[in-house]
Design a protein around this motif. Sequence first.
Motif, mmCIF file in Angstrom:
data_model
loop_
_atom_site.group_PDB
_atom_site.id
_atom_site.type_symbol
_atom_site.label_atom_id
_atom_site.label_comp_id
_atom_site.label_asym_id
_atom_site.label_seq_id
_atom_site.Cartn_x
_atom_site.Cartn_y
_atom_site.Cartn_z
ATOM 1 N N GLU A 28 81.360 29.569 59.010
ATOM 2 C CA GLU A 28 81.979 29.131 57.757
ATOM 3 C C GLU A 28 81.586 27.700 57.419
ATOM 4 O OE1 GLU A 28 86.095 31.774 57.677
ATOM 5 O OE2 GLU A 28 86.009 29.918 58.849
ATOM 6 N N ARG A 29 81.566 26.845 58.424
ATOM 7 C CA ARG A 29 81.182 25.452 58.175
ATOM 8 C C ARG A 29 79.714 25.365 57.770
ATOM 9 N NH1 ARG A 29 83.409 24.944 63.148
ATOM 10 N NH2 ARG A 29 81.585 23.913 64.016
ATOM 11 N N ASP A 32 79.358 26.488 54.203
ATOM 12 C CA ASP A 32 79.852 25.451 53.293
ATOM 13 C C ASP A 32 78.821 24.337 53.139
ATOM 14 O OD1 ASP A 32 82.049 23.966 51.819
ATOM 15 O OD2 ASP A 32 81.679 22.583 53.477
#
Length: 214
Positions: A28-29, A32
């Motif tokens: 997820e990071r 992003d």
Amino acid sequence: MEERTAVAPRRGGPARRGENYGGRSRQERASDRRTRIVTAAVHLFGTRDYEQVTVADVCAGARVSKRYFYEHFTDREDLLLIVHREQNHWLLAQVAGAAPRQAATAEEFLRPMMRTLIAKLVEDPERARVIYVNAPRMETRRRGVLREDAQHFAPLVNRFVGTTTDKRRLERTLLALIAGISEVIIDWISRGMAEDPDELAEHLTWIAGHLLAR
């Protein structure tokens, strides 16, 4: 640069290093960060010439370190090519989605697509410059994009004009059409998009209709 906030260890033992920060997984990071890099690149390539944009500029705009940049992209050229491809595919999908299922004339078939094309570019001038001005300066990529776009619209045109025995002629007609539309749009963008977009869409509709006339 990007800050990290560690979370409390999981029950049953400490969290593995780098596994989870702020309730978000590693994947997820990373996603992003990539999104932020692409967003920064669209803004920079949409407001500056290619030669004036550096990897450091993109990283500063995205608030990431170069280390994270190189996890997703090889260099500045690779970034622009990927960003251009993604933005161009988005635009093609918008235009194709505007194609009517049925139409009595070529103009009736083409007009909704041309209006959508111009409207989307007016809505986002930075994206317009990325698609039509900066990336096409790399001539090999430019020629490839024209062929890809022509192939993309072939099924739509076939739906309107019907099957043809001279497929090669249709391929070349579509290539000429896409190349011509691109040049007109580049000229329009270079003039600051100041000319009436509705008039431009009508002109493109007329040009496309005459090229596709059988």
